[in-house]
Design a protein around this motif. Structure first.
Motif, PDB file in Angstrom:
ATOM      1  N   GLU A  84      23.873  44.299  35.953  1.00  0.00           N
ATOM      2  CA  GLU A  84      25.051  44.366  37.394  1.00  0.00           C
ATOM      3  C   GLU A  84      25.136  42.284  36.708  1.00  0.00           C
ATOM      4  O   GLU A  84      25.980  41.813  36.786  1.00  0.00           O
ATOM      5  N   GLU A  85      24.395  42.182  37.525  1.00  0.00           N
ATOM      6  CA  GLU A  85      24.115  40.794  38.312  1.00  0.00           C
ATOM      7  C   GLU A  85      24.320  39.825  36.525  1.00  0.00           C
ATOM      8  O   GLU A  85      25.042  38.775  36.595  1.00  0.00           O
ATOM      9  N   ALA A  86      23.679  39.520  35.420  1.00  0.00           N
ATOM     10  CA  ALA A  86      24.014  39.272  34.580  1.00  0.00           C
ATOM     11  C   ALA A  86      25.011  39.694  33.899  1.00  0.00           C
ATOM     12  O   ALA A  86      25.871  38.237  33.297  1.00  0.00           O
ATOM     13  N   TYR A  87      25.947  40.194  34.295  1.00  0.00           N
ATOM     14  CA  TYR A  87      26.846  40.440  33.497  1.00  0.00           C
ATOM     15  C   TYR A  87      28.263  40.466  34.379  1.00  0.00           C
ATOM     16  O   TYR A  87      28.737  39.787  33.448  1.00  0.00           O
ATOM     17  N   ALA A  88      27.920  39.629  34.932  1.00  0.00           N
ATOM     18  CA  ALA A  88      28.874  39.109  36.824  1.00  0.00           C
ATOM     19  C   ALA A  88      28.764  37.572  35.873  1.00  0.00           C
ATOM     20  O   ALA A  88      29.873  37.277  36.368  1.00  0.00           O
ATOM     21  N   GLU A  89      27.957  37.275  35.802  1.00  0.00           N
ATOM     22  CA  GLU A  89      27.754  35.952  35.171  1.00  0.00           C
ATOM     23  C   GLU A  89      28.105  35.709  33.923  1.00  0.00           C
ATOM     24  O   GLU A  89      29.137  34.274  33.872  1.00  0.00           O
ATOM     25  N   LYS A  90      28.057  36.751  33.240  1.00  0.00           N
ATOM     26  CA  LYS A  90      28.732  36.623  31.813  1.00  0.00           C
ATOM     27  C   LYS A  90      30.731  36.506  32.581  1.00  0.00           C
ATOM     28  O   LYS A  90      31.010  35.491  31.783  1.00  0.00           O
ATOM     29  N   VAL A  91      30.574  37.262  33.201  1.00  0.00           N
ATOM     30  CA  VAL A  91      32.165  37.225  33.857  1.00  0.00           C
ATOM     31  C   VAL A  91      32.239  35.460  34.545  1.00  0.00           C
ATOM     32  O   VAL A  91      33.998  35.274  33.811  1.00  0.00           O
ATOM     33  N   ARG A  92      31.991  34.451  35.193  1.00  0.00           N
ATOM     34  CA  ARG A  92      32.307  34.448  36.115  1.00  0.00           C
ATOM     35  C   ARG A  92      32.077  32.986  34.420  1.00  0.00           C
ATOM     36  O   ARG A  92      33.212  31.908  34.225  1.00  0.00           O
ATOM     37  N   PHE A  93      31.098  33.071  33.470  1.00  0.00           N
ATOM     38  CA  PHE A  93      31.138  32.123  32.017  1.00  0.00           C
ATOM     39  C   PHE A  93      32.827  32.254  31.910  1.00  0.00           C
ATOM     40  O   PHE A  93      33.370  31.285  31.978  1.00  0.00           O
ATOM     41  N   ARG A  94      32.933  33.351  31.310  1.00  0.00           N
ATOM     42  CA  ARG A  94      34.174  33.419  30.620  1.00  0.00           C
ATOM     43  C   ARG A  94      35.176  33.033  31.332  1.00  0.00           C
ATOM     44  O   ARG A  94      36.080  32.504  31.304  1.00  0.00           O
ATOM     45  N   ALA A  95      35.606  33.314  32.716  1.00  0.00           N
ATOM     46  CA  ALA A  95      36.162  32.809  34.284  1.00  0.00           C
ATOM     47  C   ALA A  95      36.484  30.759  33.765  1.00  0.00           C
ATOM     48  O   ALA A  95      37.886  30.599  33.465  1.00  0.00           O
ATOM     49  N   ARG A  96      35.062  30.333  33.462  1.00  0.00           N
ATOM     50  CA  ARG A  96      35.281  28.808  33.102  1.00  0.00           C
ATOM     51  C   ARG A  96      36.177  28.347  31.798  1.00  0.00           C
ATOM     52  O   ARG A  96      36.713  27.592  32.075  1.00  0.00           O
ATOM     53  N   ARG A  97      35.297  29.081  31.358  1.00  0.00           N
ATOM     54  CA  ARG A  97      35.411  29.039  30.063  1.00  0.00           C
ATOM     55  C   ARG A  97      37.643  29.288  29.967  1.00  0.00           C
ATOM     56  O   ARG A  97      38.434  27.894  29.527  1.00  0.00           O
ATOM     57  N   GLN A  98      37.566  30.382  30.218  1.00  0.00           N
ATOM     58  CA  GLN A  98      39.857  30.356  30.693  1.00  0.00           C
ATOM     59  C   GLN A  98      40.132  29.397  31.125  1.00  0.00           C
ATOM     60  O   GLN A  98      41.495  28.332  30.929  1.00  0.00           O
ATOM     61  N   LYS A  99      39.239  29.235  32.920  1.00  0.00           N
ATOM     62  CA  LYS A  99      40.141  28.208  33.063  1.00  0.00           C
ATOM     63  C   LYS A  99      39.985  26.163  32.626  1.00  0.00           C
ATOM     64  O   LYS A  99      40.643  25.858  32.459  1.00  0.00           O
ATOM     65  N   LEU A 100      39.331  25.733  31.500  1.00  0.00           N
ATOM     66  CA  LEU A 100      39.836  24.814  30.618  1.00  0.00           C
ATOM     67  C   LEU A 100      40.280  25.004  29.147  1.00  0.00           C
ATOM     68  O   LEU A 100      40.987  24.096  28.718  1.00  0.00           O
ATOM     69  N   ILE A 112      43.535  32.720  21.637  1.00  0.00           N
ATOM     70  CA  ILE A 112      44.377  31.307  21.584  1.00  0.00           C
ATOM     71  C   ILE A 112      44.110  30.061  22.259  1.00  0.00           C
ATOM     72  O   ILE A 112      43.979  29.131  22.092  1.00  0.00           O
ATOM     73  N   GLY A 113      43.457  30.224  24.068  1.00  0.00           N
ATOM     74  CA  GLY A 113      42.705  29.154  24.031  1.00  0.00           C
ATOM     75  C   GLY A 113      41.280  28.794  22.925  1.00  0.00           C
ATOM     76  O   GLY A 113      40.856  28.000  23.083  1.00  0.00           O
ATOM     77  N   PRO A 114      40.500  29.458  23.471  1.00  0.00           N
ATOM     78  CA  PRO A 114      39.326  29.485  22.334  1.00  0.00           C
ATOM     79  C   PRO A 114      40.097  28.551  20.836  1.00  0.00           C
ATOM     80  O   PRO A 114      39.166  27.750  20.240  1.00  0.00           O
ATOM     81  N   VAL A 115      40.494  28.708  20.055  1.00  0.00           N
ATOM     82  CA  VAL A 115      41.068  28.589  19.318  1.00  0.00           C
ATOM     83  C   VAL A 115      41.824  26.795  19.308  1.00  0.00           C
ATOM     84  O   VAL A 115      41.520  26.130  18.349  1.00  0.00           O
ATOM     85  N   LYS A 116      42.396  26.800  20.240  1.00  0.00           N
ATOM     86  CA  LYS A 116      43.130  25.775  20.313  1.00  0.00           C
ATOM     87  C   LYS A 116      41.446  24.618  20.717  1.00  0.00           C
ATOM     88  O   LYS A 116      41.915  23.582  20.338  1.00  0.00           O
ATOM     89  N   ALA A 117      40.837  24.738  21.657  1.00  0.00           N
ATOM     90  CA  ALA A 117      39.941  24.342  21.825  1.00  0.00           C
ATOM     91  C   ALA A 117      38.548  23.566  20.718  1.00  0.00           C
ATOM     92  O   ALA A 117      38.196  22.919  19.972  1.00  0.00           O
TER      93      ALA A 117
END
Length: 756
Positions: A414-430, A709-714
């Protein structure tokens, strides 16, 4: 048994009293096995409970050495008890020690007992433990005794399910019902969701287990069965498309089961043994599911869901319920778990509370998956056993990127996936920070990144994603989630909302694309087709039913009054179909003009390139339309003769192969030659590596899901396009069609520090 008529009833009455008493869990279990032994005139009664580590632990006994409780253990499949648990079948032996599976446990002192009757403790087809009675004399237990012990085992299963026995487990030990389970399915929509299970059609929890009057319960059962049979007959009497083909076959199976005398007899026996009608249905169905799970015949195993659905229908009849409404209070992080469900049913759930979707069935192109993708819900399908393994409220993780589902996950998972979600959220912020940056490559080439949509719930994502417009609005989704053909006013309302939300950005409306796998239950004109993907669908259907197309065109024209209207025709095979559609459009324009309606300032008509036949009509097509859009999903499917819904071959061929990319480049060059804008709106556009390939062969407009759109634009903003174009031209000019384009693109990205 002392009293064949009253024995089970007396025993169940005593069990009800024991379960109501405020007793310590161990004392309650000890009294329960004592009552069973006395009632069945058995010298031994023992309860083994299945742990998460696949060990069956002795939890209570009357007759064996009491010091063996919580010490005596058998592996799943070991000994008679382990064999019962593994097979989910009872064993009735007159001389147990001669059975090849017999295993001697010296700590129990059971070697003096010969006759043996053991039944699995089942809940929803899952084995939770084993209940055993034994005697010194060699005897074969009667059928009514077996039935009585199975009935008692069902009561104990509910006791285990409540979690009451968890207090008896040693530190670090968990019962099987709460063990973590990881399942693998097919990733249908990317993203990661952490939350809690909400069963779409939850098993009805039967709380009234013991009956007061068997005769009254038998009457209730027969009344409910009659009502169930009538409802099935009524559905079968309909002649519309919803109940033809496979749907009808399922209902025919329901009718056969509902009239099966053996099934009804087992229900009646369970009632005569002291259960309520509801509890009888649950017991018999759990027994049946456990047996079918161990069958090797795949057809019979697939019929499990038919039996489950039928039992659920009967339970609803008995309990006076219609189809379960949505729970008034959903968890804020709900993950829907279902065998299958309709697109409209998913939209009934409050979107803000949904975190994911798990399906036992489904295909990437099924209606429910299209809608889940439209609302950005991580989705995994083809997860066999997900419903029966889940309970409402269980913690669950859905990984829509690799098709993994983790039920009741361990803390580290659960913690590993929570970190994965946080990482995705940081990428989405970018990606959000990139939203207002010009969409152009590192060397200054502008590109239009458009979004795909189809429902009103998609519209807020137009601004959030920073899309240049809506490159594909799937108008058929409105038809798919409706109970009847949407009237022209409803269509006009939706199209107006879309254009208002776009606020001047271009919107391309694809005319209704039904048929094939997109069957409308209320559409009476369709018939079962052997190969629906190549059949009567899209423009073929609407040209044959011009009233349907005229209604939609009229709604589009009225909604776009004073604005530009872009219409696109799906599944075009011949340029003559474009001309026929244009005639219908012109007729509607004249009609609205005659009655003084405000018309669009400009009308552009386009066609989708999905059928390979158009590749030999590109010159005529480019001159007959105002724009084209490549439907890469269908075009690839037809070019490679690959059914996307067939899991055996869906991934057999790569759309980033040299031959297919040559076809796409041919379309782009034809558009350039005749000045006709070309867009691509399939799944290829939504992944950075494949979007990179599309840009390298000349596409300057691609349309995708909003989340892509975000990942493709990056990727795009870091891309030296002129260098990539040279590399792609050289690769496609290579006469070896086996060139690994993906490896080529990854190497290029690594060399230029582009994140894929």
């Amino acid at each position: 048994m002392r009293d064949t008529a009253g024995g089970p009833r007396v025993l169940l009455r005593r069990l009800r009293e024991l379960m109501a008493d405020a007793l310590d869990p161990q004392k309650r279990l000890d009294k329960i096995v004592r009552e069973i032994a006395q009632n069945m005139v058995a010298e031994v009664c023992s309860l083994y409970v299945l742990r998460a580590d696949s060990i069956l632990e002795l939890y209570a006994t009357e007759g064996l050495n009491p010091d063996a409780v919580h010490l005596a253990q058998l592996r799943l499949g070991q000994g008679l008890v382990g064999t019962i648990a593994a097979s989910a079948r009872p064993l009735n032996l007159s001389d147990a020690q001669k059975h090849p599976a017999f295993a001697y446990l010296p700590e129990t002192g059971e070697e003096i007992y010969h006759s043996f009757l053991g039944v699995p403790v089942l809940r929803a087809g899952r084995t939770l433990g084993v209940l055993v009675v034994q005697n010194r004399t060699m005897r074969h237990y009667r059928e009514d005794e077996v039935e009585a012990l199975e009935t008692v085992a069902m009561v104990i299963a509910e006791m285990i399910a409540t979690g009451d026995l968890a207090r008896l487990t040693r530190p670090g030990i968990e019962l099987d019902l709460s063990r973590p389970v990881s399942m693998t399915g097919l990733p249908f929509n990317e993203g990661v969701g952490l939350g809690h299970v909400v069963l779409h059609e939850p098993r009805i929890v039967v709380t009234a287990l013991f009956n007061e009057d068997s005769d009254e319960e038998l009457v209730r059962l027969e009344t409910a069965l009659d009502s169930l049979r009538l409802s099935i007959d009524d559905m079968l009497s309909r002649r519309d498309v919803a109940f033809e083909g496979e749907h009808r076959a399922v209902l025919e199976a329901y009718r056969m089961f509902a009239n099966d005398r053996g099934w009804v007899r087992r229900l009646q026996e369970a009632i005569n043994n002291g259960l309520t009608a509801e509890a009888a249905v649950e017991k018999v169905q759990s027994d049946m599911r456990a047996r079918m799970m161990h069958m090797t015949d795949p057809y019979l195993r697939e019929r499990m869901s038919d039996f489950d659905d039928l039992a659920n229908r009967l339970l609803r009849q008995l309990m006076g319920r219609g189809p379960d409404a949505l729970a008034e209070i959903l968890p804020k992080d709900a993950i829907i778990v279902a065998r299958s469900m309709g697109a409209a049913e998913l939209l009934d759930y409050p979107r803000q509370k949904l975190r994911g979707l798990v399906l036992e069935e489904g295909a990437p192109t099924s209606h429910i998956v299209i809608v889940a993708r439209a609302i950005g819900l991580p989705t995994v399908g083809q997860v066999k056993g997900a419903v029966s393994m889940s309970e409402n409220g269980d913690a669950i993780i859905v990984d829509g990127e690799d098709g993994q589902v983790h039920l009741r996950p361990q803390a580290d998972v659960e913690e590993a996936y929570a970190e994965k979600v946080r990482f995705r959220a940081r990428r989405q912020k970018l990606y959000q920070e990139l939203r207002d940056r010009p969409t152009e490559t590192r060397d200054g080439v502008p590109v239009d990144l458009m979004m795909n949509a189809g429902l009103a719930v998609d519209l807020p994502q137009l601004a959030q994603s920073g899309a240049a417009g809506i490159g594909l609005f799937r108008t058929e989704l409105q038809f798919m989630v409706a109970a009847a053909f949407p009237r022209v006013e409803a269509q006009e309302r939706l199209y107006s909302e879309v254009l208002d939300a776009a606020d001047g950005k271009p919107v391309t409306f694809r005319t209704i694309d039904i048929g094939g796998d997109k069957v409308l239950p209320y559409f009476k004109g369709a018939q079962h087709e052997e190969n629906p993907a190549l059949g009567w669908r899209a423009i073929r259907l609407t040209l044959d039913r011009p009233g349907l197309l005229r209604t939609q065109i009229r709604a589009l024209l009225k909604a776009a009054g004073g604005r530009e209207l872009r219409m696109m025709l799906p599944m075009v095979t011949e340029v003559s179909e474009v001309r026929q559609a244009r005639e219908i459009i012109d007729r509607e324009v004249r009609h609205l003009s005659r009655f003084g309606y405000l018309l669009p300032t400009r009308l552009k008509l386009g066609a989708m390139i999905e059928v390979p036949a158009l590749l030999w009509q590109l010159e005529e097509l480019m001159q007959a339309v105002d724009f084209v859009s490549v439907g890469s999903n269908d075009l690839f499917q037809f070019v490679t003769a690959t059914d996307r819904g067939n899991t055996r071959i869906a991934d057999r061929f790569d759309p980033l192969s040299v031959p297919f990319l040559r076809i796409l480049r041919q379309i782009v060059r034809a558009g350039d030659q005749y000045g006709t804008p070309v867009t691509l709106c399939g799944e290829l556009a939504g992944r950075p590596i494949s979007a990179m390939a599309l840009l390298g062969i000349g596409f300057r407009s691609i349309s995708m899901a909003p989340a892509a759109i975000g990942p493709v634009k990056a990727m795009l903003c870091e891309l030296p396009l002129s260098d990539l174009s040279v590399v792609m031209d050289e690769a496609l000019a290579n006469h070896s069609a086996s060139t690994d384009i993906r490896a080529l693109l990854r190497d290029f990205a690594q060399k230029h520090n582009i994140a894929l």
